[in-house]
Design a protein around this motif. Structure first.
Motif, PDB file in Angstrom:
ATOM      1  N   CYS A   9       0.851  -1.196   0.000  1.00 24.18           N
ATOM      2  CA  CYS A   9       0.000   0.000   0.000  1.00 24.18           C
ATOM      3  C   CYS A   9       0.889   1.249   0.000  1.00 24.18           C
ATOM      4  N   PRO A  10       0.710   2.151  -0.964  1.00 21.90           N
ATOM      5  CA  PRO A  10       1.570   3.340  -1.012  1.00 21.90           C
ATOM      6  C   PRO A  10       1.422   4.246   0.210  1.00 21.90           C
ATOM      7  N   TYR A  11       0.243   4.313   0.820  1.00 22.02           N
ATOM      8  CA  TYR A  11       0.040   5.186   1.977  1.00 22.02           C
ATOM      9  C   TYR A  11       0.740   4.639   3.212  1.00 22.02           C
ATOM     10  N   VAL A  12       0.615   3.348   3.450  1.00 21.84           N
ATOM     11  CA  VAL A  12       1.285   2.719   4.593  1.00 21.84           C
ATOM     12  C   VAL A  12       2.801   2.774   4.406  1.00 21.84           C
ATOM     13  N   THR A  13       3.253   2.519   3.186  1.00 15.21           N
ATOM     14  CA  THR A  13       4.684   2.556   2.899  1.00 15.21           C
ATOM     15  C   THR A  13       5.241   3.956   3.159  1.00 15.21           C
ATOM     16  N   ALA A  14       4.580   4.983   2.638  1.00 22.37           N
ATOM     17  CA  ALA A  14       5.038   6.369   2.840  1.00 22.37           C
ATOM     18  C   ALA A  14       5.027   6.730   4.318  1.00 22.37           C
ATOM     19  N   GLN A  15       3.982   6.342   5.029  1.00 26.68           N
ATOM     20  CA  GLN A  15       3.881   6.665   6.451  1.00 26.68           C
ATOM     21  C   GLN A  15       5.022   6.032   7.246  1.00 26.68           C
ATOM     22  N   LYS A  16       5.348   4.783   6.952  1.00 28.14           N
ATOM     23  CA  LYS A  16       6.433   4.104   7.682  1.00 28.14           C
ATOM     24  C   LYS A  16       7.799   4.699   7.346  1.00 28.14           C
ATOM     25  N   VAL A  17       8.001   5.071   6.094  1.00 24.19           N
ATOM     26  CA  VAL A  17       9.287   5.641   5.682  1.00 24.19           C
ATOM     27  C   VAL A  17       9.490   7.016   6.327  1.00 24.19           C
ATOM     28  N   LEU A  18       8.410   7.748   6.547  1.00 23.39           N
ATOM     29  CA  LEU A  18       8.486   9.111   7.086  1.00 23.39           C
ATOM     30  C   LEU A  18       8.080   9.182   8.558  1.00 23.39           C
ATOM     31  N   THR A  19       8.400   8.158   9.341  1.00 22.56           N
ATOM     32  CA  THR A  19       7.912   8.089  10.716  1.00 22.56           C
ATOM     33  C   THR A  19       8.510   9.126  11.658  1.00 22.56           C
ATOM     34  N   GLY A  20       9.716   9.573  11.447  1.00 23.62           N
ATOM     35  CA  GLY A  20      10.338  10.504  12.377  1.00 23.62           C
ATOM     36  C   GLY A  20       9.595  11.825  12.467  1.00 23.62           C
ATOM     37  N   LYS A  21       9.561  12.378  13.665  1.00 25.14           N
ATOM     38  CA  LYS A  21       8.827  13.625  13.913  1.00 25.14           C
ATOM     39  C   LYS A  21       9.249  14.750  12.963  1.00 25.14           C
ATOM     40  N   TRP A  22      10.528  14.828  12.643  1.00 20.96           N
ATOM     41  CA  TRP A  22      11.050  15.931  11.832  1.00 20.96           C
ATOM     42  C   TRP A  22      11.446  15.509  10.431  1.00 20.96           C
ATOM     43  N   SER A  23      11.112  14.290  10.012  1.00 24.81           N
ATOM     44  CA  SER A  23      11.588  13.782   8.720  1.00 24.81           C
ATOM     45  C   SER A  23      11.166  14.660   7.544  1.00 24.81           C
ATOM     46  N   MET A  24       9.908  15.068   7.498  1.00 23.73           N
ATOM     47  CA  MET A  24       9.467  15.902   6.368  1.00 23.73           C
ATOM     48  C   MET A  24      10.147  17.262   6.377  1.00 23.73           C
ATOM     49  N   THR A  91       8.002  17.203  -5.043  1.00 25.13           N
ATOM     50  CA  THR A  91       6.641  17.507  -5.508  1.00 25.13           C
ATOM     51  C   THR A  91       5.634  17.317  -4.376  1.00 25.13           C
ATOM     52  N   VAL A  92       5.880  16.338  -3.518  1.00 26.14           N
ATOM     53  CA  VAL A  92       5.020  16.123  -2.345  1.00 26.14           C
ATOM     54  C   VAL A  92       5.158  17.318  -1.394  1.00 26.14           C
ATOM     55  N   LEU A  93       6.377  17.792  -1.202  1.00 25.81           N
ATOM     56  CA  LEU A  93       6.603  18.951  -0.334  1.00 25.81           C
ATOM     57  C   LEU A  93       5.851  20.178  -0.847  1.00 25.81           C
ATOM     58  N   ASP A  94       5.854  20.379  -2.165  1.00 26.84           N
ATOM     59  CA  ASP A  94       5.138  21.521  -2.751  1.00 26.84           C
ATOM     60  C   ASP A  94       3.644  21.437  -2.460  1.00 26.84           C
ATOM     61  N   VAL A  95       3.073  20.249  -2.613  1.00 32.80           N
ATOM     62  CA  VAL A  95       1.642  20.067  -2.351  1.00 32.80           C
ATOM     63  C   VAL A  95       1.349  20.230  -0.865  1.00 32.80           C
ATOM     64  N   LEU A  96       2.214  19.693  -0.003  1.00 27.41           N
ATOM     65  CA  LEU A  96       2.031  19.851   1.444  1.00 27.41           C
ATOM     66  C   LEU A  96       2.120  21.314   1.864  1.00 27.41           C
ATOM     67  N   GLU A  97       3.025  22.058   1.237  1.00 24.82           N
ATOM     68  CA  GLU A  97       3.149  23.481   1.542  1.00 24.82           C
ATOM     69  C   GLU A  97       1.855  24.220   1.196  1.00 24.82           C
ATOM     70  N   ALA A  98       1.322  23.946   0.015  1.00 28.06           N
ATOM     71  CA  ALA A  98       0.070  24.601  -0.402  1.00 28.06           C
ATOM     72  C   ALA A  98      -1.064  24.227   0.552  1.00 28.06           C
ATOM     73  N   TRP A  99      -1.171  22.953   0.882  1.00 29.36           N
ATOM     74  CA  TRP A  99      -2.227  22.518   1.795  1.00 29.36           C
ATOM     75  C   TRP A  99      -2.033  23.140   3.178  1.00 29.36           C
ATOM     76  N   GLY A 100      -0.788  23.159   3.652  1.00 30.95           N
ATOM     77  CA  GLY A 100      -0.499  23.741   4.960  1.00 30.95           C
ATOM     78  C   GLY A 100      -0.892  25.211   5.029  1.00 30.95           C
ATOM     79  N   LYS A 101      -0.605  25.956   3.975  1.00 26.21           N
ATOM     80  CA  LYS A 101      -0.999  27.369   3.922  1.00 26.21           C
ATOM     81  C   LYS A 101      -2.517  27.505   3.933  1.00 26.21           C
ATOM     82  N   ASP A 102      -3.203  26.665   3.152  1.00 30.54           N
ATOM     83  CA  ASP A 102      -4.671  26.687   3.144  1.00 30.54           C
ATOM     84  C   ASP A 102      -5.225  26.369   4.523  1.00 30.54           C
ATOM     85  N   TYR A 103      -4.637  25.397   5.188  1.00 29.93           N
ATOM     86  CA  TYR A 103      -5.111  25.004   6.516  1.00 29.93           C
ATOM     87  C   TYR A 103      -4.890  26.123   7.527  1.00 29.93           C
TER      88      TYR A 103
END
Length: 112
Positions: A9-24, A91-103
């Motif tokens: 599952c791509p979502y579970v895989t991404a979540q496990k790879v990025l588990t650290g609090k500051w990884s992103m 590209t994920v960071l760019d989308v997260l930045e846009a979403w974070g600003k919207d939030y």
């Protein structure tokens, strides 16, 4: 028996790879090019200890998202940069930045 979703599952895989609090945030800091260890530590929040940053960097390196480059010199110099698969995370960071600003905007408007 429960099915193991890591690597399937791509979502579970991404979540496990990025588990650290500051990884992103570390990946974001490296998205503009190589950064030395001490510079990373300066850019991170004060509560980030040397040991915690080292552990987080080692985990990201083991996951293949970053590359550690050690220069043989005195004093020692170590730089971290995004790997090829880490570069694709931009590209994920760019989308997260846009979403974070919207939030943030939504949050501030909903508190009024």
């Amino acid at each position: 028996m429960k099915k193991e979703l890591f690597g399937v599952c791509p979502y579970v895989t991404a979540q496990k790879v990025l588990t650290g609090k500051w990884s992103m945030y570390i990946l974001y800091l490296l998205s503009n090019g190589p950064v030395r260890f001490n510079e990373l530590q300066r850019r991170l929040p004060e509560e980030m200890t040397h040991a915690t940053l080292s552990r987080q960097l080692k985990q990201l390196e083991e996951e293949g998202l970053i590359i550690r480059h050690e220069y043989e010199q005195i004093p020692p110099k170590v730089e971290y940069s995004l790997s090829e698969i880490g570069e694709k995370f931009k590209t994920v960071l760019d989308v997260l930045e846009a979403w974070g600003k919207d939030y943030i905007e939504w949050r501030s408007n909903s508190e009024q």
